[in-house]
Design an enzyme around this catalytic site. Structure first.
Site, PDB file in Angstrom:
ATOM      1  CG  HIS A 153      -1.697  -1.218   1.451  1.00 11.24           C
ATOM      2  ND1 HIS A 153      -2.931  -1.505   0.905  1.00 11.24           N
ATOM      3  CD2 HIS A 153      -1.330  -2.324   2.166  1.00 11.24           C
ATOM      4  CE1 HIS A 153      -3.323  -2.711   1.287  1.00 11.24           C
ATOM      5  NE2 HIS A 153      -2.355  -3.245   2.053  1.00 11.24           N
ATOM      6  CB  SER A 274      13.617  21.984 -15.717  1.00  9.00           C
ATOM      7  OG  SER A 274      12.929  23.202 -15.886  1.00  9.00           O
ATOM      8  CE  LYS A 280      11.655  19.613 -12.157  1.00  6.31           C
ATOM      9  NZ  LYS A 280      10.589  18.991 -11.398  1.00  6.31           N
ATOM     10  CD  GLU A 287       8.731  11.688 -15.776  1.00 12.88           C
ATOM     11  OE1 GLU A 287       7.844  12.374 -15.259  1.00 12.88           O
ATOM     12  OE2 GLU A 287       9.771  12.178 -16.242  1.00 12.88           O
ATOM     13  CE1 TYR A 314      -6.001  -9.912 -45.676  1.00 13.23           C
ATOM     14  CE2 TYR A 314      -7.497  -9.070 -47.349  1.00 13.23           C
ATOM     15  CZ  TYR A 314      -6.403  -8.889 -46.521  1.00 13.23           C
ATOM     16  OH  TYR A 314      -5.729  -7.706 -46.524  1.00 13.23           O
ATOM     17  CE  LYS A 322       0.564  -6.623 -43.231  1.00 16.80           C
ATOM     18  NZ  LYS A 322      -0.892  -6.388 -43.107  1.00 16.80           N
TER      19      LYS A 322
HETATM   20  N1  ARG Z   1      -1.765  -5.505 -47.910  1.00 16.04           N
HETATM   21  C1  ARG Z   1      -2.630  -6.575 -47.631  1.00 16.04           C
HETATM   22  C2  ARG Z   1      -2.652  -6.846 -46.135  1.00 16.04           C
HETATM   23  O1  ARG Z   1      -1.808  -6.380 -45.463  1.00 16.04           O
HETATM   24  C3  ARG Z   1      -2.209  -7.794 -48.360  1.00 16.04           C
HETATM   25  C4  ARG Z   1      -3.313  -8.744 -48.673  1.00 16.04           C
HETATM   26  C5  ARG Z   1      -4.230  -8.146 -49.655  1.00 16.04           C
HETATM   27  N2  ARG Z   1      -5.192  -9.091 -50.107  1.00 16.04           N
HETATM   28  C6  ARG Z   1      -6.276  -8.733 -50.727  1.00 16.04           C
HETATM   29  N3  ARG Z   1      -7.078  -9.633 -51.109  1.00 16.04           N
HETATM   30  N4  ARG Z   1      -6.606  -7.465 -50.924  1.00 16.04           N
HETATM   31  O2  ARG Z   1      -3.516  -7.508 -45.620  1.00 16.04           O
END
Ligand code: ARG
Length: 459
Positions: A153, A274, A280, A287, A314, A322
């Site tokens: 605590h 600072s 400082k 941080e 997909y 990504k």
């Molecule tokens: N740039 C796309 C991705 O990162 C690659 C796959 C694209 N496939 C498609 N059917 N449009 O997912």
């Protein structure tokens, strides 16, 4: 490359929202490696000619060195890394380039590239985490007997050693590493050859491409292979937990280095000044580690939310996997480096730590334990008696080990002089010899064990 049935080019906004090469260019190594493996396999299966495969491989090597050198021109109009590479391949080798995409879709291509990228990134993170553990274990060994206040605590609880505190993070980091290793094990299957979603009509050797790329085996279901990103979610979950651990230590460094606390000092290497207040020394790196944890957890959340409503297989939503992951894992990598640097750099103020450890009646538990051991008083009762003795001492504002024996006897007449043998902080930590406890000899042997283990694995 997909314009056969189209008569006009995309709107500028369409290009902007669709383009991914700005970030998926980071997959170039993996993309090229996967293409080389695919071409070689196509040739071995007699699907393309050996000559064509040779030209393709040669062209791909050229592209790799162009990108490495920085002379490759990425084109946004070509959307993503896959089409940038393929288009350049056509410039370089002509017609054979058009055979590379046989029995392949960008869907299995990107799933393959991203798994390979994740695997490489996990390996880099693991090495960095091992370095962080080494830094912690070294410092822990040096401070196996440096007494500090142990808190619960954020209130003084019981004395512990600084080494013991640091080894707690070595343990946490070991679990972080095993979570990454676990994720790596599960992700290490090759989607290549799954096609767009249904597999292909060509007689592929998926074992061959899997092996060439260092995968354990090909994925067993083409729909699953192109449409799940659980490997990225799992890696980001492991990253989030690791980041939370780093953030807690960062927070402790912020507290310890505050002049109000002043238990630890960072050198100029890991502090900033600072622009207005000349006195400082701010722990900015700590941080920022604390703050980057927010981004890392954010990336995990974002991906979970992207995926949760997607029907198989997909969908372009998945392209959003990504940027966040790359940003998050780069932030984690930087955070590990900064924390490692701070751990190497930081020095505890041993005398202040010891003094602080003795404040707040931190050895009250030792008193209660003594009553149990020496007088066979049940712990619940000894806890009560020790509480009364603490109250007595705090009335006059003196430390427990300075309270006259008579004052203690007034509360429990059977107490003897021997009680003073447990009331100093040094005695207190020395007595915590249970396995996993804070006694300096435990800490020293645990630190030694870790240093040995870490040295062995780095060989
Ligand atoms: N740039 C796309 C991705 O990162 C690659 C796959 C694209 N496939 C498609 N059917 N449009 O997912």
């Amino acid at each position: 490359m997909w314009g056969g049935r189209f008569t006009s080019s995309p709107d500028a906004v369409m290009e902007d929202i669709n383009v991914s090469v700005d970030f998926d260019r980071h997959l170039y190594r993996q993309d090229i490696a996967a293409s080389k493996a695919h071409a070689e396999m196509l040739a071995k299966q007699g699907i393309i000619g050996a000559d064509d495969a040779k030209k393709i491989a040669h062209g791909l090597d050229t592209i790799l060195s162009e990108i490495d050198k920085g002379s490759f021109e990425f084109k946004r109009a070509l959307e993503d890394i896959h089409m940038n590479v393929e288009s350049r391949l056509a410039d370089l080798v002509g017609a054979p380039a058009g055979r590379l995409h046989t029995a392949r879709s960008r869907n299995d291509q990107v799933a393959t590239d991203f798994r390979l990228w994740m695997r490489d990134t996990i390996d880099t993170l693991d090495t960095a985490l091992a370095g962080f553990q080494r830094a912690l274990a070294h410092k822990a060994f040096d401070h196996a007997a440096t007494v500090m206040p142990g808190l619960t605590h954020l209130q003084t609880a019981q004395p512990v050693t600084f080494g013991h505190h640091l080894l707690a993070y070595v343990e946490m980091t070991a679990r972080d590493r095993s979570r990454f290793a676990d994720a790596r094990k599960r992700l290490n299957e090759s989607p290549l050859g799954s096609g767009a979603l249904a597999g292909t009509s060509f007689d592929l050797d998926r074992d061959m491409t899997a092996k060439a790329l260092g995968f354990d085996r090909p994925t067993a279901n083409s729909l699953d292979a192109v449409s799940d990103r659980d490997f990225a979610m799992e890696t980001l979950a492991a990253a989030s937990i690791a980041a939370v651990h780093l953030s807690r230590l960062a927070e402790e460094i912020v507290i310890w280095t505050s002049p109000l606390v002043a238990l630890v000092r960072l050198s100029d290497k890991f502090t900033t000044g600072s622009s207005m207040m000349p006195q400082k020394r701010n722990p900015d790196a700590a941080e920022l580690v604390r703050a980057k944890t927010g981004r890392i957890i954010g990336a995990l959340n974002a991906l979970l939310i992207v995926m949760k409503g997607l029907p198989l297989a997909y969908a372009k939503d998945m392209q959003e996997d990504k940027e966040g992951a790359m940003d998050a894992l780069a932030a984690l990598s930087l955070s590990i480096a900064a924390m490692t640097g701070m751990v190497v750099d930081m020095e505890p103020d041993a005398s202040r730590m010891k003094k602080a450890a003795g404040e707040g009646y931190a050895t009250a538990t030792d008193l209660a334990d003594w009553l149990v051991r020496a007088l066979k008083i049940p712990f619940r009762e000894s806890h009560h008696l020790a509480g009364k003795i603490v109250a007595k001492a705090s009335e006059t504002g003196i430390a427990l080990h300075r309270l006259p024996l008579q004052a203690m006897k007034a509360i429990e007449p059977r107490i003897t002089d021997d009680v003073f043998s447990v009331l100093t902080v040094d005695r207190s930590v020395k007595s915590r010899v249970s396995y996993g406890g804070t006694a300096p000899k435990n800490v020293r042997s645990q630190a030694r064990k870790w240093l040995k283990r870490l040295a062995k694995e780095s060989k």
